[in-house]
Scaffold this active site. Structure first.
Site, PDB file in Angstrom:
ATOM      1  N   HIS A 132       1.760   4.525  -2.814  1.00 26.35           N
ATOM      2  CA  HIS A 132       1.825   5.989  -2.620  1.00 26.35           C
ATOM      3  C   HIS A 132       3.198   6.523  -3.039  1.00 26.35           C
ATOM      4  O   HIS A 132       3.312   7.553  -3.693  1.00 26.35           O
ATOM      5  CB  HIS A 132       1.625   6.332  -1.137  1.00 26.35           C
ATOM      6  CG  HIS A 132       0.210   6.217  -0.647  1.00 26.35           C
ATOM      7  ND1 HIS A 132      -0.828   6.922  -1.211  1.00 26.35           N
ATOM      8  CD2 HIS A 132      -0.336   5.511   0.379  1.00 26.35           C
ATOM      9  CE1 HIS A 132      -1.955   6.643  -0.540  1.00 26.35           C
ATOM     10  NE2 HIS A 132      -1.694   5.785   0.416  1.00 26.35           N
ATOM     11  N   HIS A 192       0.835  -1.207   0.000  1.00 23.71           N
ATOM     12  CA  HIS A 192       0.000   0.000   0.000  1.00 23.71           C
ATOM     13  C   HIS A 192       0.876   1.266   0.000  1.00 23.71           C
ATOM     14  O   HIS A 192       0.715   2.137  -0.855  1.00 23.71           O
ATOM     15  CB  HIS A 192      -0.919  -0.018   1.228  1.00 23.71           C
ATOM     16  CG  HIS A 192      -1.825   1.159   1.317  1.00 23.71           C
ATOM     17  ND1 HIS A 192      -3.140   1.126   0.889  1.00 23.71           N
ATOM     18  CD2 HIS A 192      -1.635   2.424   1.772  1.00 23.71           C
ATOM     19  CE1 HIS A 192      -3.697   2.304   1.069  1.00 23.71           C
ATOM     20  NE2 HIS A 192      -2.810   3.122   1.618  1.00 23.71           N
ATOM     21  N   GLU A 193       1.807   1.316   0.941  1.00 23.74           N
ATOM     22  CA  GLU A 193       2.626   2.527   1.045  1.00 23.74           C
ATOM     23  C   GLU A 193       3.562   2.652  -0.159  1.00 23.74           C
ATOM     24  O   GLU A 193       3.830   3.768  -0.617  1.00 23.74           O
ATOM     25  CB  GLU A 193       3.416   2.544   2.360  1.00 23.74           C
ATOM     26  CG  GLU A 193       2.538   2.511   3.625  1.00 23.74           C
ATOM     27  CD  GLU A 193       1.457   3.594   3.698  1.00 23.74           C
ATOM     28  OE1 GLU A 193       1.672   4.698   3.156  1.00 23.74           O
ATOM     29  OE2 GLU A 193       0.382   3.323   4.276  1.00 23.74           O
ATOM     30  N   GLU A 248      -4.942   7.411  -3.013  1.00 26.64           N
ATOM     31  CA  GLU A 248      -5.438   6.115  -2.535  1.00 26.64           C
ATOM     32  C   GLU A 248      -5.714   5.159  -3.701  1.00 26.64           C
ATOM     33  O   GLU A 248      -5.648   3.945  -3.537  1.00 26.64           O
ATOM     34  CB  GLU A 248      -6.694   6.288  -1.684  1.00 26.64           C
ATOM     35  CG  GLU A 248      -6.410   6.749  -0.260  1.00 26.64           C
ATOM     36  CD  GLU A 248      -5.560   5.769   0.553  1.00 26.64           C
ATOM     37  OE1 GLU A 248      -5.860   4.567   0.559  1.00 26.64           O
ATOM     38  OE2 GLU A 248      -4.587   6.222   1.179  1.00 26.64           O
TER      39      GLU A 248
HETATM   40 CO    CO Z   1      -3.045   5.202   1.960  1.00 22.92          CO
END
Ligand code: CO
Length: 365
Positions: free
Chosen positions: A133, A129-130, A159
């Site tokens: 980003h 997830h990170e 997101e």
């Molecule tokens: Co996030």
């Protein structure tokens, strides 16, 4: 939360007061846009959840809660981030209780993850997830990097990137097929688990009270509940002391669960306590943007998408995201960016189609 009503009035608004706050996180987005897509998503998800419940099949994910050496997890996570396209020349991975990404331009992008020796996938999905980003920020072109549009355009588009990697890619059968052998090399207790069993386990549907522990299917319902409540509060339709009751009613109605106290209910997130009203919709918008990018952009331009995922080498997918999303930085508002990348305005239909296809197969519903 009270003060946010004043902030919205200072900023100014036309249709509803909540629009002023929403615009801080998703520039140009209005309640009238979100109400439409979120109500479709809510009804669609609740009905799929009902079908899964009616089917009543149990998924065994106990092998994910065995013991997994932390040092080996760190090693694997580092390699995984690199495979996804995270550039260690322009970033680092550290540890924190709640994972996050922070950056100082496009050459210094820092992410954190978290480890639990009894929960292998916690670190894996936090890292993915990170990294999503971070890759967005690392791919911002140098020409934009030092300007005020030199970063991700909105929380929702941000997101969409993290959730695309985490869920659409990371929880797919193809990805699991590619990664399981690499995991089993380090953690022999997984060597008897089949890719299908593993795939089912990481997609186990379990309506729960805590947002950050939610599965992919129910996650958006947690967000929609928060959106409906904070919008009603900011627009003056409910009072502060009514929030716990409203919270319980919505959890009962959409998810079939009810908190026993405020800690596992209305007080569980930092957003309201921190005055970040208008932030929550970003998470669910990210899910919608990501699915639309998949069906209307990535599958159109990369017809061998599924084979790419299954190969374990995701560079061409990251390349698509770079060319269509990342390189624009903050040049276009989210609504313009999504239309440029996919040829259409934001729609709930792609996310619902994605969820329907995925869970009807997984649960045989
Ligand atoms: Co996030």
């Amino acid at each position: 939360m009270q003060f946010n009503r004043k902030i919205a009035d200072y900023i100014g608004w036309e249709e509803t007061r909540y629009d002023a706050l929403l615009d801080l996180y998703e520039p140009g987005m209005k309640v009238s846009d979100i109400d439409k897509v979120f109500s479709e998503v809510r009804d669609g998800l609740v009905s799929i959840l009902d079908r899964i419940r009616a089917k009543g099949s149990e998924v065994d994910d106990s092998f994910l809660h065995d013991k997994f050496d932390k040092r080996l997890q760190e090693e694997y996570n580092r390699e995984l981030a690199e495979r996804l396209g995270f550039d260690f020349e322009a970033g680092v991975i550290a540890v924190s209780a709640h994972p996050f990404t922070t950056n100082f331009g496009n050459k210094d992008v820092r992410i954190t993850t978290r480890y639990d020796e009894n929960d292998l996938m916690m670190s894996v999905y936090s890292t993915i997830h990170e990294a999503g980003h971070a890759i967005y920020e690392q791919n911002i072109p140098d020409e934009l990097a030092k300007t005020n549009i030199g970063g991700g355009v909105s929380m929702g588009i941000h997101e969409s990137q993290s959730r695309f990697y985490e869920n659409i890619v990371g929880r797919s059968r193809g990805f699991i097929g590619a990664e399981l052998p690499k995991l089993a090399e380090r953690f022999p207790n997984l060597s008897k688990v089949s890719p299908d069993e593993f795939h089912k386990a990481v997609n186990k549907v379990m309506p729960s009270l805590i947002r950050i522990e939610a599965d992919e299917l129910t996650y958006s319902l947690h967000i929609i509940i928060r959106y409906e409540i904070e919008k009603a509060f900011i627009n003056g339709e409910v009072d502060f002391n009514e929030l716990p009751k409203l919270w319980s009613a919505k959890y009962r109605e959409y998810l079939g669960v009810e908190p026993a106290n405020f800690r596992e209910g209305v007080l569980q997130d930092v957003h309201w306590a921190g005055g970040m009203i208008g932030y929550f919709p970003s998470y669910a918008l990210g899910n919608l943007y990501g699915a639309q990018m998949l069906y209307k952009g990535i599958l159109r331009d990369l017809p061998d998408y599924n084979e790419i995922v299954a190969s374990g080498d995701l560079r061409r997918i990251t390349g698509w995201l770079k060319d269509n999303i990342h390189i624009h930085g903050g040049t276009y508002k989210p609504s313009v960016l999504i239309e440029k990348a996919t040829g259409e305005a934001l729609s709930a239909s792609y996310f619902l189609r994605y969820i329907e296809e995925k869970y009807s197969k997984l649960y045989g519903i």
